[in-house]
Design a protein around this motif. Structure first.
Motif, PDB file in Angstrom:
ATOM      1  N   ASN A  74       0.886  -1.167   0.000  1.00  0.00           N
ATOM      2  CA  ASN A  74       0.000   0.000   0.000  1.00  0.00           C
ATOM      3  C   ASN A  74       0.920   1.212   0.000  1.00  0.00           C
ATOM      4  OD1 ASN A  74      -2.186   1.772   0.401  1.00  0.00           O
ATOM      5  ND2 ASN A  74      -1.961   1.658   2.612  1.00  0.00           N
ATOM      6  N   ASN A  76       0.346   4.552  -0.301  1.00  0.00           N
ATOM      7  CA  ASN A  76      -0.222   5.891  -0.091  1.00  0.00           C
ATOM      8  C   ASN A  76       0.711   6.823   0.675  1.00  0.00           C
ATOM      9  OD1 ASN A  76      -2.464   4.967  -1.336  1.00  0.00           O
ATOM     10  ND2 ASN A  76      -3.855   5.210   0.391  1.00  0.00           N
ATOM     11  N   ALA A  77       1.550   6.292   1.518  1.00  0.00           N
ATOM     12  CA  ALA A  77       2.479   7.123   2.286  1.00  0.00           C
ATOM     13  C   ALA A  77       3.692   6.286   2.627  1.00  0.00           C
ATOM     14  CB  ALA A  77       1.820   7.633   3.560  1.00  0.00           C
ATOM     15  N   ALA A  78       4.787   6.951   3.001  1.00  0.00           N
ATOM     16  CA  ALA A  78       6.059   6.265   3.225  1.00  0.00           C
ATOM     17  C   ALA A  78       6.105   5.618   4.604  1.00  0.00           C
ATOM     18  CB  ALA A  78       7.209   7.258   3.052  1.00  0.00           C
ATOM     19  N   ILE A  79       5.128   4.725   4.832  1.00  0.00           N
ATOM     20  CA  ILE A  79       4.953   4.100   6.142  1.00  0.00           C
ATOM     21  C   ILE A  79       4.767   2.596   5.955  1.00  0.00           C
ATOM     22  CG2 ILE A  79       3.191   3.809   7.967  1.00  0.00           C
ATOM     23  CD1 ILE A  79       4.572   6.271   8.501  1.00  0.00           C
ATOM     24  N   ASP A 110       4.860   0.728  13.641  1.00  0.00           N
ATOM     25  CA  ASP A 110       4.792   1.508  12.410  1.00  0.00           C
ATOM     26  C   ASP A 110       6.147   2.174  12.218  1.00  0.00           C
ATOM     27  OD1 ASP A 110       2.184   0.806  12.141  1.00  0.00           O
ATOM     28  OD2 ASP A 110       1.346   2.813  12.349  1.00  0.00           O
ATOM     29  N   GLN A 123      -7.908   2.705   3.772  1.00  0.00           N
ATOM     30  CA  GLN A 123      -7.014   3.604   3.056  1.00  0.00           C
ATOM     31  C   GLN A 123      -5.579   3.523   3.562  1.00  0.00           C
ATOM     32  OE1 GLN A 123      -8.513   7.676   2.048  1.00  0.00           O
ATOM     33  NE2 GLN A 123     -10.175   7.134   3.408  1.00  0.00           N
ATOM     34  N   THR A 124      -5.411   3.304   4.848  1.00  0.00           N
ATOM     35  CA  THR A 124      -4.062   3.393   5.411  1.00  0.00           C
ATOM     36  C   THR A 124      -3.433   2.009   5.560  1.00  0.00           C
ATOM     37  OG1 THR A 124      -4.702   3.161   7.726  1.00  0.00           O
ATOM     38  CG2 THR A 124      -4.882   5.357   6.777  1.00  0.00           C
ATOM     39  N   SER A 125      -2.136   1.995   5.714  1.00  0.00           N
ATOM     40  CA  SER A 125      -1.437   0.725   5.928  1.00  0.00           C
ATOM     41  C   SER A 125      -1.942   0.047   7.183  1.00  0.00           C
ATOM     42  CB  SER A 125       0.065   0.983   6.059  1.00  0.00           C
ATOM     43  OG  SER A 125       0.548   1.486   4.846  1.00  0.00           O
TER      44      SER A 125
END
Lengths: 418, 457
Positions: B41, B43-46, B111, B374-376
Motif C-alpha cells: 500500500n 499511499n504514504a512512506a509508512i 509503524d 485507506q491506510t497501511s
C-alpha cells in the motif's frame, strides 16, 4: 503531490489534489469562523450552528444529509474549533457530484429549511455532548478552566468551543440567521477535493454547484489582541477525582512562526515516549507520575502549548509540580542532543505521513493551510519548517516560553471525602 | 443538459462506479509454522508491522490481567536493550511500538518510516522472540496498572462497561477486565508472565502481518531471516467461555451521586465470529444501532434529544461476545431512554423492516469498505481479522456479495433468534437519588450495586 488552487467569482477558494490510488473522493469545506468569532452571552454558538447545518437545507430534508451520504457508502462529519468550522465527506468517487450538491445546498440554501423544532432538538443534543465530554467525566472542565485563566474575558479564546449551558439555552433562530448571513458565505470558505477525479470535470461541477451562490459582504476582521497576563495565574480545584493532576498552558508563537514549529518539536522531546525528558524522569525513573503529556494546538489567532501530568497515589500535586519544573529547568539551562532532535523530527515525519495517507485527513490539512495561511501549496513543504530547526533554537524557545510569567497552572485535587 | 434551474431539485445521478480491489495478499508459512501475510500500500512512506498471537485474556485463567500484563512488558526490554534504549533506537528510525491484549489475542504493533524497514526488522524480532521482562519494569508497570484501575473509578463509561461484562460473564474470562483487577494484578508473578510468554508466543500460534510502502518479496525475505529461527511449541488449548443464562430482565443500578448523565448498557450474550449468521447479524445491527442513521440513534438523539449518541454492537469474538446497546443520557430522561431502547429491540423482531432502510444500510456497508482501508494500518487490521478468525482467503473479494444477498426475511430471522428483549441485563451508572424511582416504574426487577459490583443491602 499535485495541488491546484483557484477562486470562483463569488470568492470561494477551491483546492484540487488529484490522486487515483483509491476510487474515493474527499469533499471538504472549511468556513473561516469558529468560537473565537462568538460574542459574550452566545458562547458555544458556532458549534451549535454546525449541528444545525446537518439538519437539512432547501432541497435536502432533515437527517437526509446523513442518509444521502451513508446510503452510497460515504462517511461524513463536521467539527468546530476556535478559528474554523469544517464539514466533510469521503465518497465513492463516482458520487463526487452528490457531495458538491449537498455542500452547495447548505452553503447557499440553508435558511429556508430552518425551524424552531430543529434548533430545540440540536440544542439538547449539544447540551448532552457537553455533559458527556466535560461535566460528567473526571477532569472534564480542565481545558475550560485553563482558557478562563489564560485569556481575559474580552479575548474570545477565553471560552472553549462547547460554550456554556446558559448560552446554549439562549441561542435563537435569529442568532442562527445572523450567523449564517455573516459567516457562511462562499468568500469565507475553502472547498478542497482530494482523490479520484479528473480536474477539468471537477472544475465544471464546482462551478455548476457553487458558482451561483452569491458572495456576501467581507466578513468582520478578527482584531482582538491578547492582553499579557502580568504574572502566573494559578488555581487549585477540588473535584471528585482519585488522583491529583497538574494542567499547564503556555502561550507560544502563532502557528506558522519558526518558534511554533520549535515548540511542537519541544513538546515531542518532552513527552513522546519512554526516552523523552519528562516521561523518562517522572514516569520511568522517579515513578511519581502515572502519565505526562505535552502538545501544541493547531490554533490560528494565538499559539498554545498544553502540558499535563497525573500524580501517583500518595504523591501531592505540589511534589509532582516541583519535579516537573526541575526537569524543565534541566532542559532550559542545558542542551538538546542531535539524537533527541532527530527522534522528534522523525515523529513529525510519521505524523505527516499518517495525515497524508487518508484522503479525508489530507484534505483537512490542505484546507487548514489554505484557510490560515492562504497557501495550500505549503502542504508538500510542511516538513521543511521542522527540518530547519536546530537544537540551540529549540532550547532558546524553551527558555523563552517555559517561564512562570507565561503560564497558567491548575491543580485538580481530590475532594476530602470520596 | 439540465437547465440551470432544476439541477438543485434532486440529488445528482452517480457516474459509473470505478473498480475497487483489496490489495493483493502475498502469503508464506515458515517451517516453524509462522504465517506471514504481506499487502503493499503505497499511499504514504509508512510500513505497518503487526504480530498476532492467538491467545489473549481468554487464557488468563485464575490470573485476570495476565495476558495483557505480559504484552505490556514486551517494550520494556528485549535482546540487549532495556526499555529506554528500545525507545531511543526505535525513535531514531521513526518507528513506534505498541503491544497489548484483547480477549482473543495479543498484538505487537510497529509503524516505521519505510526507508528504515531493514534496520527495524531485527529490533522487532527481538521484541517478539527475546523479551527480557526486567523485574524493576514489572514492578513499575504493575503499579501503573493498579493506578489505572483506581482511575477507572472516576469514569462512568468505564464503570458501566466493566460492570456490564462482569455481571453478564461472571465466572468466565470475558467477565474480567482485560487489564485485570486490583487483587489479581497485585498477585501476578514474574514466573507466570514468563511462562505465559513461553507457552503462547510461539510461531505456530502466531501470524506476522505487514502492510505498507514496501515490496512484498523483500518483507518475506526479511521475515525469513528474522523469524526463521523462532522455536515452535505445543499449540495452546483454548478454554471455552460458557456464560450462565439470564432468567429475566433486570436493572443493575450503580450510584454515582455527582452524575449529570446516566451511562446505560442494555444487552445480553451475543454471537461468535464463526456464526453462519454473521452477515445478516452485522447488517441487522447496523440498521438497529450500528451507524449514525440507525433506529436507536435517530430515536434517542435526533427525535428526542436525549443523548449525544446511542449505539448498539455485537462483539463477534472467538466465543460469543456481548450484544450491547449503550448511551449516556441526562438524568431526567433515564427511564424514557431505557424504555425507547426496549421498544426498538421489540420492534426489530417484528419483521417491520422498510425496504429503503435495508437498502440504505446494505449500500452503506458495501460502499464504505474502500474508505475504511485507506491506510497501511487499516489494511493490516483487515489481515489480522482474517488470521484471527480464520476467514477464507477470498473474504474481502466476496464481501459485497455476502452483504448483497441478505434480505428482509434474513434480518427478521436473526433479530428473532439473537435478540431477546425479555432477558436483558441492564446496567445504569448514574445519580441513584434522581433515577431510582423513575427506573422502578419500568416494571423490571431493580437491584443496587456499588461500583465494584457488590450488592448494596
Amino acid at each position: 503531490m499535485k495541488i491546484e488552487t483557484y477562486t470562483l467569482e463569488n470568492g470561494l477558494r477551491v483546492v484540487l489534489n488529484e490522486d487515483h490510488s483509491a476510487p474515493l473522493v474527499a469533499v471538504n469545506v472549511w468556513y473561516h469562523v469558529g468560537s473565537k468569532n462568538e460574542r459574550v452571552g452566545r458562547t458555544g454558538f458556532a458549534h451549535l450552528f454546525e449541528h444545525m447545518l446537518f439538519s437539512g437545507s432547501e432541497h435536502v430534508g432533515n437527517n437526509e444529509h446523513f442518509r444521502y451520504v451513508q446510503s452510497v457508502g460515504g462517511v461524513l462529519n463536521g467539527s468546530t474549533f476556535f478559528d474554523r468550522t469544517n464539514y466533510f465527506e469521503t465518497l465513492p468517487s463516482n458520487y463526487l457530484a452528490l457531495g458538491l450538491w449537498l455542500e452547495s445546498d447548505r452553503m447557499g440554501f440553508f435558511l429556508p429549511a430552518l425551524t424552531q423544532e430543529k434548533l430545540d432538538i440540536q440544542r439538547e443534543v449539544v447540551k448532552e455532548e457537553r455533559r458527556q465530554h466535560y461535566d460528567n467525566v473526571p477532569y472534564g472542565t480542565s481545558f475550560e478552566r485553563l482558557l478562563n485563566l489564560a485569556f481575559d474575558p474580552a479575548y474570545s479564546y477565553h471560552w472553549p468551543t462547547i460554550g456554556s449551558m446558559e448560552d446554549l439555552g439562549a441561542a435563537s433562530l435569529d442568532d442562527i440567521r445572523d450567523f449564517f448571513r455573516t459567516w457562511y458565505r462562499p468568500n469565507n470558505a475553502v472547498l478542497t477535493l482530494v482523490g479520484d477525479f479528473a480536474p477539468q470535470e471537477a472544475r465544471r461541477l464546482v462551478e455548476r454547484y457553487f458558482g451561483d451562490i452569491p458572495a456576501g459582504p467581507a466578513v468582520p476582521r478578527f482584531d482582538l489582541i491578547r492582553q499579557p497576563m502580568n504574572g502566573e495565574r494559578r488555581e487549585v480545584f477540588a473535584s471528585p477525582v482519585q488522583l491529583p493532576r497538574i494542567y499547564r498552558l503556555y502561550h507560544i508563537a502563532k502557528m506558522g512562526a519558526d518558534a511554533w514549529y520549535a515548540a511542537d518539536l519541544l513538546a515531542t522531546i518532552l513527552t513522546a515516549d519512554k526516552a523523552s525528558r519528562l516521561e523518562k524522569a517522572l514516569v520511568v525513573e522517579k515513578q511519581i507520575a502515572q502519565d505526562v503529556s505535552a502538545y501544541v494546538l493547531p490554533t490560528e489567532a494565538a499559539g498554545l502549548l498544553l502540558m499535563q501530568a497525573t500524580a501517583k497515589e500518595g504523591v501531592s500535586a505540589n511534589e509532582l509540580e516541583a519535579a516537573l519544573d526541575s526537569e524543565l529547568a534541566r532542559l532550559t539551562t542545558g542542551t538538546i542532543s542531535e539524537a533527541e532532535l532527530t527522534r522528534a523530527m522523525n515523529r513529525a515525519e510519521v505524523d505527516y505521513a499518517h495525515q497524508v495517507e487518508n484522503y479525508d485527513s489530507r484534505a483537512d490539512m490542505i484546507a487548514m493551510l489554505a484557510t490560515y495561511f492562504g497557501d495550500a501549496g505549503m502542504m508538500p513543504r510542511w516538513l521543511d519548517a521542522y527540518r530547519a530547526r536546530t537544537p540551540e533554537e529549540i532550547v532558546a524557545v524553551a527558555r523563552q516560553i517555559l517561564v512562570p510569567d507565561n503560564r497558567v497552572t491548575i491543580h485538580f485535587v481530590p475532594q476530602e471525602s470520596r | 443538459m439540465n437547465s440551470d434551474t432544476d439541477f438543485r431539485g434532486s440529488a445528482p445521478d452517480p457516474d459509473p462506479p470505478r473498480p475497487y480491489h483489496f490489495p493483493h495478499i502475498v502469503r508464506e508459512t515458515l517451517a516453524n509454522g509462522l504465517r506471514v501475510l504481506v499487502a503493499e500500500n503505497h499511499n504514504a512512506a509508512i510500513v505497518s508491522y503487526r504480530l498476532l498471537v492467538r491467545s489473549g485474556a481468554d487464557h488468563d485463567g485464575g490470573n485476570p490481567g495476565l495476558a495483557s500484563l505480559t504484552a505490556d512488558l514486551l517494550d520494556e526490554g528485549a535482546g540487549s536493550r532495556d526499555g529506554v534504549r528500545l525507545a531511543e533506537d526505535l525513535g531514531a528510525l521513526g518507528a513506534s511500538l505498541a503491544s497489548g491484549s484483547d480477549w482473543d489475542a495479543s498484538f505487537i504493533s510497529l509503524d516505521v518510516l519505510s526507508r528504515n524497514v531493514d534496520q527495524v526488522s531485527p529490533i522487532f524480532s527481538d521484541v517478539v522472540q527475546r523479551p527480557t521482562f526486567p523485574p524493576d519494569a514489572l514492578e513499575r508497570i504493575r503499579q501503573e496498572r493498579l493506578t489505572e484501575i483506581v482511575q477507572q473509578r472516576d469514569e462512568p463509561a468505564a464503570i458501566a462497561s466493566k460492570r456490564f461484562s462482569g455481571f453478564l460473564y461472571a465466572g468466565t474470562s470475558y467477565g474480567n477486565p482485560i487489564i485485570g483487577n486490583s487483587e489479581s494484578v497485585a498477585a501476578i508473578t514474574a514466573a507466570a508472565i514468563r511462562s505465559f510468554n513461553a507457552d503462547h508466543y510461539v510461531p505456530n500460534n502466531s501470524s506476522l502481518v505487514v502492510a505498507g510502502d514496501v515490496e512484498a518479496a523483500h518483507v518475506i525475505s526479511l521475515a525469513r531471516e528474522a523469524f526463521g529461527g523462532w522455536k515452535h511449541g505445543p499449540e495452546p488449548v483454548r478454554p471455552a467461555i460458557r456464560p450462565r443464562a439470564i432468567e429475566g430482565s433486570r436493572i443493575y443500578l450503580i450510584d454515582r451521586p455527582q452524575a449529570v448523565q446516566s451511562e446505560i448498557r442494555i444487552g445480553h450474550v451475543g454471537v461468535s465470529r464463526s456464526s453462519e449468521d454473521y452477515f445478516p447479524l452485522f447488517i441487522m445491527n447496523a440498521l438497529l444501532g450500528g451507524v449514525f442513521n440507525s433506529r436507536i440513534n435517530l430515536n434517542l438523539r435526533e427525535r428526542h434529544g436525549y443523548t449525544y449518541g446511542a449505539r448498539s454492537s455485537f462483539s463477534f469474538r472467538r466465543d460469543a461476545g456481548p450484544f450491547v446497546v449503550s448511551a449516556p443520557v441526562r438524568n431526567e430522561v433515564t427511564r424514557e431512554s431505557v424504555a425507547e431502547v426496549l421498544s426498538e429491540l421489540r420492534r426489530i423482531r417484528t419483521g417491520d423492516i422498510e425496504v429503503r432502510e435495508l437498502a440504505d444500510t446494505k449500500n452503506y456497508l458495501m460502499g464504505v469498505f474502500p474508505a475504511t482501508v485507506q491506510t497501511s494500518s487499516d489494511v493490516a487490521g483487515r489481515l489480522l481479522d482474517m488470521e484471527l478468525y480464520g476467514l477464507p482467503q477470498d473474504y474481502f473479494d466476496s464481501y459485497r456479495e455476502n452483504i448483497a444477498r441478505v434480505d428482509e426475511t434474513a434480518i427478521a430471522h436473526v433479530a428473532q433468534k439473537y435478540i431477546d428483549p425479555e432477558r436483558l441485563l441492564i446496567v445504569v451508572v448514574g445519580s441513584a437519588s434522581q433515577i431510582r424511582e423513575p427506573l422502578g416504574a419500568l416494571g423490571l426487577a431493580v437491584g443496587e450495586y456499588d461500583i465494584e459490583g457488590q450488592p448494596i443491602a
